[in-house]
Design a protein around this motif. Structure first.
Motif, PDB file in Angstrom:
ATOM      1  N   THR A 183      25.517 -13.126  -0.484  1.00 34.51           N
ATOM      2  CA  THR A 183      25.698 -14.436  -1.226  1.00 34.51           C
ATOM      3  C   THR A 183      27.162 -14.224  -1.477  1.00 34.51           C
ATOM      4  OG1 THR A 183      24.747 -13.145  -3.248  1.00 34.51           O
ATOM      5  CG2 THR A 183      23.568 -15.126  -2.123  1.00 34.51           C
ATOM      6  N   ASN A 237      24.637  -9.435  -3.444  1.00 38.89           N
ATOM      7  CA  ASN A 237      25.468 -10.613  -4.048  1.00 38.89           C
ATOM      8  C   ASN A 237      26.726  -9.936  -4.438  1.00 38.89           C
ATOM      9  OD1 ASN A 237      25.826 -13.009  -5.762  1.00 38.89           O
ATOM     10  ND2 ASN A 237      25.827 -11.408  -7.202  1.00 38.89           N
ATOM     11  N   THR A 245      27.106 -20.279 -11.130  1.00 37.33           N
ATOM     12  CA  THR A 245      26.256 -19.201 -10.299  1.00 37.33           C
ATOM     13  C   THR A 245      25.504 -18.478 -11.743  1.00 37.33           C
ATOM     14  OG1 THR A 245      28.246 -17.582 -10.974  1.00 37.33           O
ATOM     15  CG2 THR A 245      28.194 -18.531  -8.735  1.00 37.33           C
ATOM     16  N   ASN A 265      23.613  -5.729  -5.923  1.00 38.67           N
ATOM     17  CA  ASN A 265      24.652  -6.545  -6.788  1.00 38.67           C
ATOM     18  C   ASN A 265      25.949  -5.837  -6.953  1.00 38.67           C
ATOM     19  OD1 ASN A 265      25.608  -8.714  -8.368  1.00 38.67           O
ATOM     20  ND2 ASN A 265      24.387  -8.628  -9.720  1.00 38.67           N
TER      21      ASN A 265
END
Length: 355
Positions: A183, A237, A245, A265
């Motif tokens: 992402t 991410n 977001t 992340n």
């Protein structure tokens, strides 16, 4: 087109700790540039790229006056004053010559927003980030997280700590041939994709403007994320923290993942609903999470993430490397050359969405 300010008038002030040899590199960009640098006024670094410096450092009242006088003489600052939103707010109000500040962080939008400056004040100068400098270390950390999840290193560490040799041998998963969703296909995301493809993964991802990207199997916007996740074995991410977001990874998004997905992340902690992540870990939707960022930092001592058996906690350090100061200084030198030549500065902070 040349900059409206003549190069002879260009003064750069170093607002944060920096090695003298890197200051000399900035001086060497153009003979007409004056660089103001006084290490006596800057806190010593405790480790490479410690941009805030030693928190116990204190200037005398005389030194404090000299520090701000130095910064107020410059049109360009290298770093936020005192590496803080309050320092940014003060210099924006006190320096009428300010044209541009280069931030040490890749995601400086949060600090700009936290400064509380209004749109009119923010419109008087530019803020650039060090985006891209941290792409490789963050991508390497993301690869580490993926491999940890596929190779069950968290479970092995628990068994080792308990002195357990399992009676039944448990297979690990192959990274090669698996599917990754990233992402945020910016510089960090694309570097992550490059490393993942070298490991044999097929990579898809999200981008605000949906367009084909060489080597990326599928590109979607955030609305198309659940469809991508349904086919993913791992998710990384890299998105910044913005109103768009905020808690993007919520219960519905985690529910769209395949059971057993590995989650990493390296973006911003506010992108993840941590309660929803814990639920996904407990119900098996996420098999392992490698987290470098959190909604609140430092991570509160009472957070269940600290002791969760399927979570690795990194204290927001995955972007750090011994080469960081040099890489940021080189990026700044390139930007300074562009600025002097009247070009468009890259990696500008969006002062509407703050990223």
């Amino acid at each position: 087109m040349m900059n409206s300010m003549t190069s002879a008038e260009t003064t750069v002030a170093i607002a944060v700790p920096l090695e003298a040899e890197l200051v000399d590199r900035i001086r060497a960009v153009d003979p007409s540039v004056t660089v103001l640098y006084d290490p006596e006024l800057l806190p010593p670094e405790r480790y490479p790229a410690d941009h805030s410096g030693d928190p116990d450092f204190r200037r005398t009242p005389e030194q404090e006056e000299r520090y701000w006088a130095m910064l107020n003489k410059a049109q360009i600052l290298y770093g936020f004053p005192n590496e803080s939103p309050a320092g940014l707010a003060r210099i924006a109000r006190s320096n009428p010559h300010l044209e541009w500040i280069h931030a040490m962080a890749a995601g400086a939008g949060g600090a700009v927003k936290a400064s509380g400056l209004d749109a009119a004040t923010l419109g008087k100068f530019k803020v650039t980030t060090s985006a891209g400098v941290h792409a490789l270390p963050l991508a390497e950390f993301a690869a580490l997280g993926i491999l940890n999840g596929f190779k069950r290193t968290a479970e092995m560490a628990q068994d080792q700590a308990a002195g357990i040799w399992p009676e039944l041998r448990t297979p690990t998963r192959l990274v090669s041939g698996s599917r990754l969703v990233v992402t945020g296909l910016g510089e960090i995301g694309l570097e992550t994709a490059r490393l993942a493809k070298a490991l044999g993964m097929s990579v898809s991802g999200t981008k605000r403007s949906v367009e084909p990207i060489d080597g990326i199997a599928e590109v979607a916007d955030n609305a198309g994320l659940p469809e991508l996740l349904a086919k993913a074995d791992a998710v990384v991410n890299t998105l910044p923290g913005t109103p768009f977001t905020e808690k993007l990874f919520n219960r519905e998004v985690f529910a769209a993942m395949k059971p057993g997905t590995v989650f990493v992340n390296v973006g911003r902690g506010t992108v993840v609903d941590e309660e929803a992540l814990l639920e996904a870990l407990d119900n098996g939707q996420v098999s392992y999470a490698c987290l470098d960022v959190f909604a609140v930092e430092p991570l509160p001592q009472d957070s269940p993430l600290w002791n969760h058996p399927k979570v690795t906690v990194s204290p927001h350090t995955s972007a750090l490397s011994a080469a960081e100061n040099r890489l940021i200084a080189e990026r700044f030198c390139s930007n300074l050359r562009t600025h002097l030549d009247g070009g468009q500065l890259p990696h500008l902070v969006d002062t509407v969405h703050f990223y």
